[in-house]
Motif scaffolding. Sequence first.
Motif, PDB file in Angstrom:
ATOM      1  N   ALA A 197     -24.313 -38.126  21.712  1.00 47.42           N
ATOM      2  CA  ALA A 197     -23.403 -39.061  21.046  1.00 47.42           C
ATOM      3  C   ALA A 197     -23.652 -40.489  21.524  1.00 47.42           C
ATOM      4  O   ALA A 197     -23.711 -41.414  20.721  1.00 47.42           O
ATOM      5  N   VAL A 198     -23.811 -40.670  22.823  1.00 50.25           N
ATOM      6  CA  VAL A 198     -24.076 -42.006  23.370  1.00 50.25           C
ATOM      7  C   VAL A 198     -25.358 -42.570  22.778  1.00 50.25           C
ATOM      8  O   VAL A 198     -25.448 -43.763  22.457  1.00 50.25           O
TER       9      VAL A 198
ATOM     10  N   PRO B 298     -29.214 -53.010   6.733  1.00 51.14           N
ATOM     11  CA  PRO B 298     -27.848 -52.901   7.249  1.00 51.14           C
ATOM     12  C   PRO B 298     -26.866 -52.157   6.351  1.00 51.14           C
ATOM     13  O   PRO B 298     -25.807 -51.753   6.812  1.00 51.14           O
ATOM     14  N   ASN B 299     -27.178 -51.971   5.083  1.00 55.05           N
ATOM     15  CA  ASN B 299     -26.197 -51.415   4.150  1.00 55.05           C
ATOM     16  C   ASN B 299     -26.378 -49.941   3.824  1.00 55.05           C
ATOM     17  O   ASN B 299     -25.604 -49.390   3.042  1.00 55.05           O
ATOM     18  N   VAL B 300     -27.400 -49.308   4.386  1.00 52.26           N
ATOM     19  CA  VAL B 300     -27.639 -47.890   4.120  1.00 52.26           C
ATOM     20  C   VAL B 300     -26.855 -47.056   5.134  1.00 52.26           C
ATOM     21  O   VAL B 300     -27.002 -47.260   6.339  1.00 52.26           O
ATOM     22  N   PRO B 301     -26.002 -46.142   4.668  1.00 50.94           N
ATOM     23  CA  PRO B 301     -25.258 -45.312   5.622  1.00 50.94           C
ATOM     24  C   PRO B 301     -26.201 -44.386   6.393  1.00 50.94           C
ATOM     25  O   PRO B 301     -27.104 -43.780   5.810  1.00 50.94           O
ATOM     26  N   ILE B 302     -25.984 -44.320   7.710  1.00 49.68           N
ATOM     27  CA  ILE B 302     -26.827 -43.498   8.582  1.00 49.68           C
ATOM     28  C   ILE B 302     -25.926 -42.668   9.489  1.00 49.68           C
ATOM     29  O   ILE B 302     -25.017 -43.196  10.130  1.00 49.68           O
ATOM     30  N   GLY B 303     -26.200 -41.375   9.524  1.00 47.44           N
ATOM     31  CA  GLY B 303     -25.493 -40.468  10.416  1.00 47.44           C
ATOM     32  C   GLY B 303     -26.476 -39.702  11.268  1.00 47.44           C
ATOM     33  O   GLY B 303     -27.685 -39.714  11.012  1.00 47.44           O
ATOM     34  N   ARG B 304     -25.954 -39.032  12.293  1.00 44.91           N
ATOM     35  CA  ARG B 304     -26.825 -38.275  13.188  1.00 44.91           C
ATOM     36  C   ARG B 304     -26.088 -37.052  13.712  1.00 44.91           C
ATOM     37  O   ARG B 304     -24.908 -37.135  14.077  1.00 44.91           O
ATOM     38  N   SER B 305     -26.774 -35.933  13.754  1.00 40.30           N
ATOM     39  CA  SER B 305     -26.230 -34.740  14.385  1.00 40.30           C
ATOM     40  C   SER B 305     -26.317 -34.896  15.894  1.00 40.30           C
ATOM     41  O   SER B 305     -27.305 -35.425  16.409  1.00 40.30           O
ATOM     42  N   VAL B 306     -25.277 -34.442  16.587  1.00 40.04           N
ATOM     43  CA  VAL B 306     -25.271 -34.468  18.047  1.00 40.04           C
ATOM     44  C   VAL B 306     -24.698 -33.158  18.561  1.00 40.04           C
ATOM     45  O   VAL B 306     -23.918 -32.496  17.874  1.00 40.04           O
ATOM     46  N   HIS B 307     -25.101 -32.818  19.781  1.00 40.97           N
ATOM     47  CA  HIS B 307     -24.670 -31.549  20.369  1.00 40.97           C
ATOM     48  C   HIS B 307     -24.135 -31.710  21.781  1.00 40.97           C
ATOM     49  O   HIS B 307     -23.849 -30.715  22.450  1.00 40.97           O
TER      50      HIS B 307
ATOM     51  N   PRO C 134     -13.464 -26.742  21.457  1.00 41.84           N
ATOM     52  CA  PRO C 134     -12.659 -27.958  21.336  1.00 41.84           C
ATOM     53  C   PRO C 134     -12.859 -28.923  22.512  1.00 41.84           C
ATOM     54  O   PRO C 134     -12.871 -30.133  22.318  1.00 41.84           O
ATOM     55  N   ALA C 135     -13.022 -28.406  23.713  1.00 37.14           N
ATOM     56  CA  ALA C 135     -13.214 -29.287  24.877  1.00 37.14           C
ATOM     57  C   ALA C 135     -14.546 -30.029  24.794  1.00 37.14           C
ATOM     58  O   ALA C 135     -14.616 -31.223  25.109  1.00 37.14           O
TER      59      ALA C 135
ATOM     60  N   VAL D 191     -16.238 -36.938  21.357  1.00 38.16           N
ATOM     61  CA  VAL D 191     -15.380 -37.949  20.747  1.00 38.16           C
ATOM     62  C   VAL D 191     -15.098 -39.080  21.732  1.00 38.16           C
ATOM     63  O   VAL D 191     -15.073 -40.265  21.357  1.00 38.16           O
ATOM     64  N   ALA D 192     -14.929 -38.742  23.005  1.00 36.51           N
ATOM     65  CA  ALA D 192     -14.581 -39.737  24.014  1.00 36.51           C
ATOM     66  C   ALA D 192     -15.676 -40.783  24.218  1.00 36.51           C
ATOM     67  O   ALA D 192     -15.374 -41.910  24.611  1.00 36.51           O
ATOM     68  N   VAL D 193     -16.938 -40.453  23.937  1.00 32.60           N
ATOM     69  CA  VAL D 193     -18.027 -41.395  24.207  1.00 32.60           C
ATOM     70  C   VAL D 193     -18.770 -41.857  22.963  1.00 32.60           C
ATOM     71  O   VAL D 193     -19.626 -42.733  23.042  1.00 32.60           O
ATOM     72  N   ALA D 194     -18.460 -41.281  21.820  1.00 29.29           N
ATOM     73  CA  ALA D 194     -19.190 -41.624  20.594  1.00 29.29           C
ATOM     74  C   ALA D 194     -18.959 -43.075  20.206  1.00 29.29           C
ATOM     75  O   ALA D 194     -17.832 -43.563  20.265  1.00 29.29           O
ATOM     76  N   PRO D 195     -20.020 -43.752  19.764  1.00 30.77           N
ATOM     77  CA  PRO D 195     -19.900 -45.160  19.376  1.00 30.77           C
ATOM     78  C   PRO D 195     -19.422 -45.370  17.935  1.00 30.77           C
ATOM     79  O   PRO D 195     -19.396 -46.485  17.438  1.00 30.77           O
ATOM     80  N   CYS D 196     -19.059 -44.267  17.270  1.00 26.95           N
ATOM     81  CA  CYS D 196     -18.691 -44.318  15.856  1.00 26.95           C
ATOM     82  C   CYS D 196     -17.830 -43.095  15.552  1.00 26.95           C
ATOM     83  O   CYS D 196     -17.643 -42.238  16.408  1.00 26.95           O
TER      84      CYS D 196
END
Length: 139
Positions: free
Chosen positions: A95-96, A81-90, A123-124, A130-135
């Motif tokens: 994102a969901v 739980p304490n390791v930072p995790i990121g993900r690329s999305v397009h 930008p759109a 951004v509107a649907v990202a959980p983070c």
Amino acid sequence: MPLLDLVTEATAAGVDAIYLRHAAGSIDDLALTTQTLRAQIGDAVALLVNGGPPAALATGSGLHLRERDMTPAAARAALGPNVPIGRSVHSPDGAVAATGADYVLAGHVYPSPSKRGSAPLGPAGLARIVAVAPCPVVA
């Protein structure tokens, strides 16, 4: 500018996370790089490596996943739980699917020489992610 100088300068200016993409090297090379950086910049700055849980474990770093890699939830199960995790999305769908990530990296927003032939989000498109990202979203 050599990597160590660049990271030192960036962290002195307030950068609090460094994402290392070391696609051509081995996990051992990546581990040496992260050890060198950690010795220079200390523990206050998050280091995240591109790859899978073995790379994060070998380097004692956080993990950045490509969109086609395992889910962040699966990586979290492997790393804890304490390791930072990121993900690329397009896309918004990407994102969901990033549930369990601490952040998503949305891209590319504008035309880029490294993404020739691939239409940018604009930008759109970024706003739809951004509107649907959980983070939080980084672009």
